[in-house]
Motif scaffolding. Structure first.
Motif, short mmCIF file in Angstrom:
data_model
loop_
_atom_site.label_atom_id
_atom_site.label_comp_id
_atom_site.label_asym_id
_atom_site.label_seq_id
_atom_site.Cartn_x
_atom_site.Cartn_y
_atom_site.Cartn_z
N UNK A 19 0.83 -1.21 0.00
CA UNK A 19 0.00 0.00 0.00
C UNK A 19 0.86 1.26 0.00
N UNK A 20 1.95 1.24 0.79
CA UNK A 20 2.85 2.40 0.84
C UNK A 20 3.50 2.65 -0.53
N UNK A 21 3.90 1.57 -1.19
CA UNK A 21 4.55 1.69 -2.50
C UNK A 21 3.58 2.23 -3.55
N UNK A 22 2.34 1.75 -3.49
CA UNK A 22 1.32 2.23 -4.43
C UNK A 22 1.04 3.71 -4.20
N UNK A 27 0.69 4.34 -8.29
CA UNK A 27 0.61 3.21 -9.23
C UNK A 27 -0.83 2.83 -9.48
N UNK A 28 -1.20 2.54 -10.72
CA UNK A 28 -2.58 2.10 -11.01
C UNK A 28 -2.87 0.77 -10.33
N UNK A 29 -3.98 0.71 -9.62
CA UNK A 29 -4.40 -0.53 -8.98
C UNK A 29 -5.81 -0.37 -8.46
N UNK A 30 -6.68 -1.33 -8.75
CA UNK A 30 -8.05 -1.32 -8.24
C UNK A 30 -8.17 -2.37 -7.16
N UNK A 31 -8.77 -1.97 -6.06
CA UNK A 31 -8.88 -2.84 -4.88
C UNK A 31 -9.44 -4.20 -5.26
N UNK A 205 7.59 -5.03 -7.70
CA UNK A 205 6.14 -5.11 -7.52
C UNK A 205 5.46 -4.69 -8.82
N UNK A 206 4.45 -5.48 -9.23
CA UNK A 206 3.69 -5.17 -10.44
C UNK A 206 2.21 -5.12 -10.07
N UNK A 207 1.59 -3.95 -10.28
CA UNK A 207 0.21 -3.74 -9.82
C UNK A 207 -0.82 -3.75 -10.94
#
Length: 514
Positions: A19-22, A27-31, A205-207
């Protein structure tokens, strides 16, 4: 600690989470979407066994041999392969091509060895590690290369680009040497959905997955955009070769661009069993006329490699979808200006008119023409329906024939409307209605505003209707309750339905849950 997220390096405090990295990188990411975490660059590259050597005459692919006895050779290659960038072809003969030199810490021998065609050798010219070359064997021959005492200096084999090898001259040079990432390279990695997972130094990490759509398959690309309506998509099937997304299965498309299905290709099955399915390929496969190319993955193949059946993946496209339908004419004006696209208002041109159609229909065609015609109607011509999850086959049928599958607003045509009858019916499609079994049939009473479809127990299968007042005997299409599937209810615009006449086009949109 140093973390790499979607290829971007960032320093984070010890104990930081995904979460900190995102948050730090936006970074694009959907829960709920899966995330791939790879231990570190060194661990990652240790498992890469193919490299592409790009030259001015073409590319050569080499594959590292799987032999523990030659670890010093493999280590030397992995530590130094980038140094060959910019190096010229040092010499060519009928038997060999040499590139280099670079400096290594290998020790030479003075033995003569026999070499086979397509072997790749580390040679220490002049028996000096400061003059290390890579030799590509073009044919069987014997030579003294000052090779280290491991497998005659052979550490790899040529698996692609043999023709390039024959074309090389001393005027050519190496443009780039890069690892070829394959699914088996992605080891010691984890697929996680918990954003509180703690990261370690060196983690990659790949989101999300980034896809570049092709301009040559506008219909297939739009299908893909519809699949990605919520920004994430469920993996319905996985194999060594591909992952598949089947949410829009059953939607046939015309033949568009046909290409070899390379690793990272995104395709749409355009016909036959499974038409409408979308695939992302993990491994190369030949082209087939039943698969249209949608685009190629630009980022996030590591996530494609690790995702399993049932996982959700965040996917973004660049360029993204151009969709004005369901906007007002004024909202579309501002939206299109931001994208550098000219708006031509059509139909009702008032600022508050709701856009129900756009021409061109497909994003890739709009981007080519740099203009789009937006067709507006009065809001009174629009009805909003809340779909009932208890009738999945019937709601799918309704969305398909109305166009709601791939557009925010669809349309249906009035089949029967008679003043005072308190029921309006809309045309269906018998060919599409096959297989509509009884589901969510009413009991007791059909309420005003409920929308129904005649199921396969009656001749008029697929007919759609809505009642304008409660009825405890017949469904919205005039059939008994056991022949009626309730697909939802009108939540907006019911007061206008009675005004519709036979042959009118009625525009419909789905009420989305909040």
């Amino acid at each position: 600690m140093l973390i790499k997220i979607n290829g971007q390096e960032i320093e984070l405090p010890e104990g930081s989470t995904v979460k900190d990295a995102i948050k730090a990188t936006k970074a694009p990411h959907i829960k709920g979407s899966v995330i791939s975490i790879i231990k570190g660059k060194e661990e990652f590259e240790k498992h890469i066994n193919k490299y592409k050597i790009k030259t001015t005459a073409g590319s050569i692919i080499i594959e590292i041999l799987e032999d523990e006895k030659i670890n010093p050779l493999i280590k030397a290659w992995r530590e130094n392969y980038k140094k060959f960038k910019g190096q010229r072809i040092r010499w060519t003969t009928p038997d060999e091509v040499a590139i280099g030199p670079i400096k290594t810490s290998l020790e030479p021998t003075h033995q003569e060895h026999q070499y086979d065609k397509n072997e790749v050798i580390l040679s220490l010219s002049g028996f000096s590690p400061e003059s290390t070359h890579v030799i590509f064997s073009k044919d069987e021959h014997s030579s003294i290369y000052g090779a280290p005492p491991y497998n005659r200096g052979v550490f790899a084999k040529i698996t692609g680009g043999r023709r390039t090898l024959l074309l090389l001259t001393e005027d050519d040079y190496i443009k780039e040497v890069e690892p070829v990432i394959e699914r088996r390279s992605i080891v010691e990695s984890a697929a996680v959905t918990d954003l509180d997972t703690i990261l370690e130094d060196g983690n990659q990490v790949f989101t999300y997955v980034k896809v570049k759509p092709t301009g040559d398959s506008p219909e297939s690309v739009e299908h893909f955009f519809s699949l990605l309506e919520d920004g994430k998509v469920k993996v319905d099937y996985e194999s060594n070769s591909f992952i598949g997304f089947y949410a829009l299965e059953g939607i046939r498309k015309g033949v568009e661009r046909i290409e070899q299905r390379k690793r990272g290709s995104v395709t749409l099955r355009n016909r036959g069993r499974g038409a409408g399915r979308v695939y992302i390929y993990r491994e190369d496969r030949v082209s087939t006329p039943s698969h249209n190319l949608i685009g190629t993955v630009q980022k996030g193949m590591e996530l494609v490699d690790i995702a399993g059946q049932g996982d959700y993946i965040t996917i973004e496209c660049e360029p993204g979808r151009i969709m004005t339908v369901n906007m007002t004419q004024k909202e579309a004006e501002k939206y299109l200006e931001e994208h550098g696209i000219e708006q031509i208002r059509d139909g009702l041109q008032d600022d508050k008119a709701i856009i129900v159609k756009q021409d061109p229909k497909y994003t890739m065609d709009i981007l080519k023409e740099k203009k789009v015609k937006t067709f507006g109607v009065e809001e009174e011509k629009l009805i909003e329906i809340e779909m009932d999850k208890k009738a999945p086959r019937s709601t799918w049928y309704f969305k398909k024939i109305s166009g709601l599958i791939d557009s925010p607003i669809g349309s249906i045509e009035v089949h029967f409307a008679f003043p005072g009858m308190k029921v309006v019916m809309f045309k269906g499609d018998k060919s599409e209605a096959k297989g509509i079994i009884p589901e969510n049939t009413p009991t007791g009473c059909v309420k005003a505003g409920e929308v129904g479809v005649t199921n396969m127990s009656r001749h008029h299968v697929g007919l759609i209707g809505v009642r304008l007042e409660d009825n405890d005997e017949f469904g919205p299409t005039g059939e008994p309750f056991n022949a009626t599937n309730i697909i939802g209810r009108i939540t907006k615009g019911l007061e206008n339905v009675e005004k519709f006449k036979e042959g009118d086009t009625v525009y419909v949109r789905e009420k989305k849950p909040r």
